[in-house]
Design an enzyme around this catalytic site. Structure first.
Site, short mmCIF file in Angstrom:
data_model
loop_
_atom_site.label_atom_id
_atom_site.label_comp_id
_atom_site.label_asym_id
_atom_site.label_seq_id
_atom_site.Cartn_x
_atom_site.Cartn_y
_atom_site.Cartn_z
N HIS A 1 0.81 -1.23 0.00
CA HIS A 1 0.00 0.00 0.00
C HIS A 1 0.84 1.28 0.00
O HIS A 1 0.72 2.15 0.84
CB HIS A 1 -1.12 -0.01 1.05
N HIS B 1 -5.92 -8.70 14.17
CA HIS B 1 -5.91 -7.46 13.40
C HIS B 1 -6.59 -7.75 12.07
O HIS B 1 -6.28 -8.76 11.42
CB HIS B 1 -4.45 -7.03 13.21
N GLU C 1 -6.62 -6.11 9.13
CA GLU C 1 -6.10 -5.71 7.82
C GLU C 1 -5.91 -6.95 6.96
O GLU C 1 -5.54 -8.03 7.45
CB GLU C 1 -4.79 -4.93 7.96
N ASP D 1 -3.86 -8.21 4.92
CA ASP D 1 -2.67 -9.06 4.83
C ASP D 1 -2.73 -10.19 5.85
O ASP D 1 -2.01 -11.18 5.72
CB ASP D 1 -1.37 -8.25 4.97
N HIS E 1 -1.69 -0.63 14.61
CA HIS E 1 -1.85 0.65 13.97
C HIS E 1 -3.25 0.84 13.39
O HIS E 1 -3.48 1.82 12.67
CB HIS E 1 -0.80 0.80 12.86
N ASP F 1 1.29 -6.55 14.22
CA ASP F 1 2.20 -5.77 13.37
C ASP F 1 3.40 -5.20 14.15
O ASP F 1 4.42 -4.85 13.56
CB ASP F 1 1.45 -4.60 12.71
N TYR G 1 10.18 -0.13 8.57
CA TYR G 1 8.80 -0.51 8.90
C TYR G 1 8.21 0.49 9.91
O TYR G 1 7.09 0.97 9.75
CB TYR G 1 8.79 -1.93 9.49
N HIS H 1 4.84 -9.95 10.77
CA HIS H 1 5.70 -9.79 9.57
C HIS H 1 7.15 -10.00 9.98
O HIS H 1 7.58 -9.50 11.01
CB HIS H 1 5.59 -8.38 8.97
FE1 FEO Z 1 -1.67 -3.73 9.56
FE2 FEO Z 1 0.29 -6.24 8.65
O1 FEO Z 1 -1.30 -5.31 8.71
#
Ligand code: FEO
Length: 402
Positions: A28, A82, A84, A86, A148, A167, A195, A228
């Site tokens: 993104h 979370h 999101e 991903d 986040h 994250d 990051y 991640h």
């Molecule tokens: Fe905020 Fe890795 O997604």
């Protein structure tokens, strides 16, 4: 037939069952030059618990890694830390295939998952501080709202002294190694900083509060398992200390000069400003936007004390690439910066003034009004650029002594 993807044991009860995205280069708008991973974890206790899933195209990789340990249909509980995509893009399909008994998310996560996937199944909300006893192990949940996303939370597995940090403490880094202690420090610091600068910077005050809260939990943490990049299992003080440093955003003796140029004039100005700041004792990084991505700028700015932005004027506006990077940086809310705007022009010269207004909105303390040069800088104009650089270096020294 053996499963094509294998799980990796992390601790007594936990396996990594995520996916490696070797090819992603744009997350993104963030340039991920080393790819990424979407980490999911399997807790194998009296019951089987899946913590997070992966981006939609990697669903088969996730289930294949699970299958190397247990039958995926044995997963009884799924926890989404979370929403999101991903980490949840594959969630609806995983739920359809696995048919777990219960799915858990934070209160905000329940709403976010509903708004994303419009699924016809119950998602159970867990609250801040809740402890769930699942499969004979206790999981403690801490909401980390706006770290986040509003739905974000982390979970602590007491039996293994392991924090699923979602994250937080992550980085975009595809690698065959799963643990931070298997990866060179220089890579960890570079990608961790990148990051933080591109994802977590706007929420720096919340990061500091979270660090304090985790420390006040009074629990032993031996492993930090993020969503991640590599898992932290040795010398956790190193990554915790880096987060504290990055979140504090203390001014440093470094200046970042970001610019674009049409016919080379703004570039000459940037060079003269940079040279003067170097002579003034600053570490200087020039980032020409023809070859620097906006996320490179964000990463360089974390740990800098000065931001100088140069633009030509085009059709009464700043250059589009400069507008792009300023929009991005304004959203990241960097703190404690001095700086200035500069640029060349042919007719009316609004570009540098507009950059100055953007720096004002970002609370960058501008040492001078925008320095503007008509068409091509002569020696006198370059001297004015040098004066600007010297003024920034002088102000940085004052700030360091305040
Ligand atoms: Fe905020 Fe890795 O997604």
């Amino acid at each position: 037939m053996p499963a094509p993807f294998e799980a990796v044991k992390v601790s007594e009860h936990v396996y990594w069952v995520g996916a490696i995205d070797w090819g992603i280069r744009d997350f993104h708008g963030y340039s991920t030059s080393r790819g990424s991973t979407y980490n999911a974890y399997l807790i194998v206790a009296d019951d089987i618990i899946l913590v997070d899933t992966v981006k939609a195209p990697f669903k088969d990789e996730l289930l294949s890694r699970v299958a190397s340990v247990v039958d995926p249909h044995d997963i009884r509980y799924v926890i989404s830390l979370h929403s999101e995509m991903d980490h949840t893009g594959s969630l609806p399909q995983v739920l359809r295939e696995v048919e777990p008994e219960k799915v858990f998310a934070s209160r905000m996560g329940v709403k976010a998952l509903t708004d994303h996937f419009h699924m016809d199944r119950e998602i159970i909300a867990v609250g801040d501080g809740d402890i769930l006893a699942l499969g004979g192990v206790d999981l403690t949940f801490l909401e980390t709202r706006m770290l986040h996303w509003p739905d974000s939370m982390v979970a602590y597995l007491a039996r293994d002294h392991l924090l699923f940090s979602q994250d937080g403490f992550g980085m975009h880094l595809a690698a065959s190694e799963r643990f931070a202690d298997e990866i060179p420090d220089s890579v960890l610091v570079e990608e961790g900083e990148r990051y933080f600068a591109n994802i977590l910077l706007p929420f720096s005050p919340l990061v500091l509060k979270l660090l304090e809260r985790v420390s006040n939990l009074g629990v032993e943490i031996d492993i930090i398992a993020p969503d991640h990049g590599p898992i932290w299992r040795e010398d956790l003080g190193k990554i915790l200390g880096l987060y504290s440093k990055w979140a504090t955003q203390e001014p440093a003796n470094k200046a970042v000069v970001v610019f674009d140029t049409m016919w080379g004039s703004t570039e000459k100005m940037a060079g003269a400003i940079g040279e003067a700041m170097t002579r003034g004792g600053l570490k200087v990084v020039l980032l020409p936007l023809k070859s620097s991505h906006r996320s490179d700028v964000a990463a360089q700015l974390l740990g800098a004390g000065a931001l100088l932005v140069g633009t030509p004027t085009i059709n009464n506006m700043m250059f589009p690439t400069v507008a792009d990077v300023l929009t991005y940086l304004e959203g990241l809310k960097p703190k404690n910066l001095v700086g200035a705007a500069f640029g060349s022009y042919g007719w009316s010269g609004e570009g540098a003034k507009l950059v100055g207004e953007a720096l004002d909105r970002m609370d960058v303390e501008q040492v001078r009004d925008p320095v503007r040069v008509k068409y091509v800088p002569d020696d006198e104009a370059l001297e004015a650029c040098g004066d600007l650089g010297a003024a920034v270096a002088k102000r940085m020294k004052e700030v360091a002594n305040e």
